[in-house]
Motif scaffolding. Structure first.
Motif, PDB file in Angstrom:
ATOM      1  N   ARG A   2      44.340 -56.959  42.707  1.00 40.65           N
ATOM      2  CA  ARG A   2      43.516 -56.095  43.551  1.00 40.65           C
ATOM      3  C   ARG A   2      43.420 -54.702  42.939  1.00 40.65           C
ATOM      4  O   ARG A   2      44.430 -54.089  42.606  1.00 40.65           O
ATOM      5  CB  ARG A   2      44.130 -56.029  44.946  1.00 40.65           C
ATOM      6  CG  ARG A   2      43.352 -55.233  45.934  1.00 40.65           C
ATOM      7  CD  ARG A   2      44.013 -55.331  47.294  1.00 40.65           C
ATOM      8  NE  ARG A   2      43.352 -54.456  48.249  1.00 40.65           N
ATOM      9  CZ  ARG A   2      43.825 -54.180  49.445  1.00 40.65           C
ATOM     10  NH1 ARG A   2      44.967 -54.709  49.837  1.00 40.65           N
ATOM     11  NH2 ARG A   2      43.165 -53.378  50.252  1.00 40.65           N
ATOM     12  N   ARG A   5      40.174 -48.792  45.608  1.00 44.84           N
ATOM     13  CA  ARG A   5      38.841 -48.194  45.663  1.00 44.84           C
ATOM     14  C   ARG A   5      38.909 -46.913  46.471  1.00 44.84           C
ATOM     15  O   ARG A   5      39.893 -46.642  47.162  1.00 44.84           O
ATOM     16  CB  ARG A   5      37.821 -49.167  46.226  1.00 44.84           C
ATOM     17  CG  ARG A   5      38.113 -49.619  47.615  1.00 44.84           C
ATOM     18  CD  ARG A   5      37.141 -50.668  48.044  1.00 44.84           C
ATOM     19  NE  ARG A   5      37.247 -50.800  49.489  1.00 44.84           N
ATOM     20  CZ  ARG A   5      36.365 -51.388  50.242  1.00 44.84           C
ATOM     21  NH1 ARG A   5      35.298 -51.913  49.707  1.00 44.84           N
ATOM     22  NH2 ARG A   5      36.532 -51.453  51.535  1.00 44.84           N
ATOM     23  N   SER A   6      37.866 -46.147  46.382  1.00 45.23           N
ATOM     24  CA  SER A   6      37.806 -44.853  47.055  1.00 45.23           C
ATOM     25  C   SER A   6      38.096 -45.019  48.545  1.00 45.23           C
ATOM     26  O   SER A   6      37.533 -45.880  49.205  1.00 45.23           O
ATOM     27  CB  SER A   6      36.409 -44.264  46.847  1.00 45.23           C
ATOM     28  OG  SER A   6      36.311 -43.030  47.483  1.00 45.23           O
ATOM     29  N   ASP A   8      41.118 -45.838  49.824  1.00 50.68           N
ATOM     30  CA  ASP A   8      42.371 -46.562  50.031  1.00 50.68           C
ATOM     31  C   ASP A   8      43.538 -45.586  50.045  1.00 50.68           C
ATOM     32  O   ASP A   8      43.544 -44.586  49.317  1.00 50.68           O
ATOM     33  CB  ASP A   8      42.611 -47.582  48.913  1.00 50.68           C
ATOM     34  CG  ASP A   8      41.758 -48.824  49.037  1.00 50.68           C
ATOM     35  OD1 ASP A   8      41.163 -49.049  50.112  1.00 50.68           O
ATOM     36  OD2 ASP A   8      41.687 -49.580  48.060  1.00 50.68           O
ATOM     37  N   ARG A  30      38.799 -41.628  43.301  1.00 53.23           N
ATOM     38  CA  ARG A  30      38.050 -42.261  42.221  1.00 53.23           C
ATOM     39  C   ARG A  30      38.985 -43.124  41.383  1.00 53.23           C
ATOM     40  O   ARG A  30      40.136 -42.768  41.145  1.00 53.23           O
ATOM     41  CB  ARG A  30      37.439 -41.182  41.329  1.00 53.23           C
ATOM     42  CG  ARG A  30      36.646 -41.700  40.164  1.00 53.23           C
ATOM     43  CD  ARG A  30      36.078 -40.583  39.301  1.00 53.23           C
ATOM     44  NE  ARG A  30      35.653 -39.449  40.101  1.00 53.23           N
ATOM     45  CZ  ARG A  30      35.870 -38.174  39.780  1.00 53.23           C
ATOM     46  NH1 ARG A  30      36.497 -37.872  38.670  1.00 53.23           N
ATOM     47  NH2 ARG A  30      35.441 -37.200  40.557  1.00 53.23           N
ATOM     48  N   VAL A  31      38.455 -44.258  40.939  1.00 47.98           N
ATOM     49  CA  VAL A  31      39.153 -45.139  40.013  1.00 47.98           C
ATOM     50  C   VAL A  31      38.434 -45.033  38.676  1.00 47.98           C
ATOM     51  O   VAL A  31      37.230 -45.259  38.592  1.00 47.98           O
ATOM     52  CB  VAL A  31      39.123 -46.602  40.515  1.00 47.98           C
ATOM     53  CG1 VAL A  31      39.809 -47.512  39.517  1.00 47.98           C
ATOM     54  CG2 VAL A  31      39.763 -46.712  41.888  1.00 47.98           C
ATOM     55  N   SER A  33      37.793 -46.800  36.012  1.00 47.37           N
ATOM     56  CA  SER A  33      37.793 -48.137  35.422  1.00 47.37           C
ATOM     57  C   SER A  33      37.167 -48.147  34.025  1.00 47.37           C
ATOM     58  O   SER A  33      37.368 -49.095  33.266  1.00 47.37           O
ATOM     59  CB  SER A  33      37.062 -49.119  36.330  1.00 47.37           C
ATOM     60  OG  SER A  33      35.757 -48.658  36.597  1.00 47.37           O
ATOM     61  N   TRP A  70      49.450 -51.095  49.230  1.00 41.91           N
ATOM     62  CA  TRP A  70      48.433 -50.549  50.129  1.00 41.91           C
ATOM     63  C   TRP A  70      49.050 -50.206  51.474  1.00 41.91           C
ATOM     64  O   TRP A  70      49.761 -50.998  52.067  1.00 41.91           O
ATOM     65  CB  TRP A  70      47.311 -51.564  50.326  1.00 41.91           C
ATOM     66  CG  TRP A  70      46.242 -51.455  49.299  1.00 41.91           C
ATOM     67  CD1 TRP A  70      45.001 -50.919  49.486  1.00 41.91           C
ATOM     68  CD2 TRP A  70      46.294 -51.849  47.933  1.00 41.91           C
ATOM     69  NE1 TRP A  70      44.280 -50.960  48.304  1.00 41.91           N
ATOM     70  CE2 TRP A  70      45.052 -51.529  47.338  1.00 41.91           C
ATOM     71  CE3 TRP A  70      47.268 -52.435  47.133  1.00 41.91           C
ATOM     72  CZ2 TRP A  70      44.762 -51.788  46.006  1.00 41.91           C
ATOM     73  CZ3 TRP A  70      46.979 -52.693  45.804  1.00 41.91           C
ATOM     74  CH2 TRP A  70      45.748 -52.364  45.257  1.00 41.91           C
ATOM     75  N   ASP A  73      43.449 -49.357  54.173  1.00 38.94           N
ATOM     76  CA  ASP A  73      42.243 -49.729  53.439  1.00 38.94           C
ATOM     77  C   ASP A  73      41.152 -48.696  53.612  1.00 38.94           C
ATOM     78  O   ASP A  73      41.100 -47.986  54.619  1.00 38.94           O
ATOM     79  CB  ASP A  73      41.711 -51.078  53.924  1.00 38.94           C
ATOM     80  CG  ASP A  73      42.584 -52.237  53.483  1.00 38.94           C
ATOM     81  OD1 ASP A  73      43.233 -52.101  52.435  1.00 38.94           O
ATOM     82  OD2 ASP A  73      42.591 -53.257  54.179  1.00 38.94           O
ATOM     83  N   ALA A  74      40.244 -48.673  52.660  1.00 41.92           N
ATOM     84  CA  ALA A  74      39.107 -47.756  52.720  1.00 41.92           C
ATOM     85  C   ALA A  74      38.235 -48.043  53.931  1.00 41.92           C
ATOM     86  O   ALA A  74      37.608 -47.154  54.475  1.00 41.92           O
ATOM     87  CB  ALA A  74      38.280 -47.870  51.442  1.00 41.92           C
TER      88      ALA A  74
END
Length: 97
Positions: A2, A5-6, A8, A30-31, A33, A70, A73-74
């Motif tokens: 997993r 994402r923005s 989280d 931000r991720v 990637s 986690w 969650d977002a």
């Protein structure tokens, strides 16, 4: 595996990287990637949170994806703070004469 994402909220501990001896919570902005890293590692931008869930410091961290936990969650709505709500001042209406 997993990917965060923005929005989280993650628990960052030694499992994510040995540099994090003191665990903290982190809200992802931000991720990165597209940045080249080692297999299983990722760069994240976000905010370190205090115990009340308020952002106290903006950080960029380099972590192992499998070590992330986690907390929220977002998609889950975040509680509002207790600083009171903003109320727009009333403006007298203009009526055509």
């Amino acid at each position: 595996m997993r990917i965060p994402r923005s929005g989280d909220v993650l628990a960052i501990t030694r499992l994510a990287s040995v540099q994090f001896a003191e665990p903290f919570q982190f809200r992802v902005i931000r991720v990165h990637s597209d940045w080249t890293t080692y297999q299983g590692w990722i760069w994240l931008d976000g905010y370190q949170l205090n115990s009340a869930g308020d952002a106290v410091e903006r950080r960029s961290i380099f972590v192992q994806i499998h070590g992330l936990r986690w907390v929220g969650d977002a998609t889950a709505p975040r509680p509002r703070n207790d600083r009171g709500s903003y109320r727009r001042p009333e403006v007298p209406s203009r009526r055509a004469s």
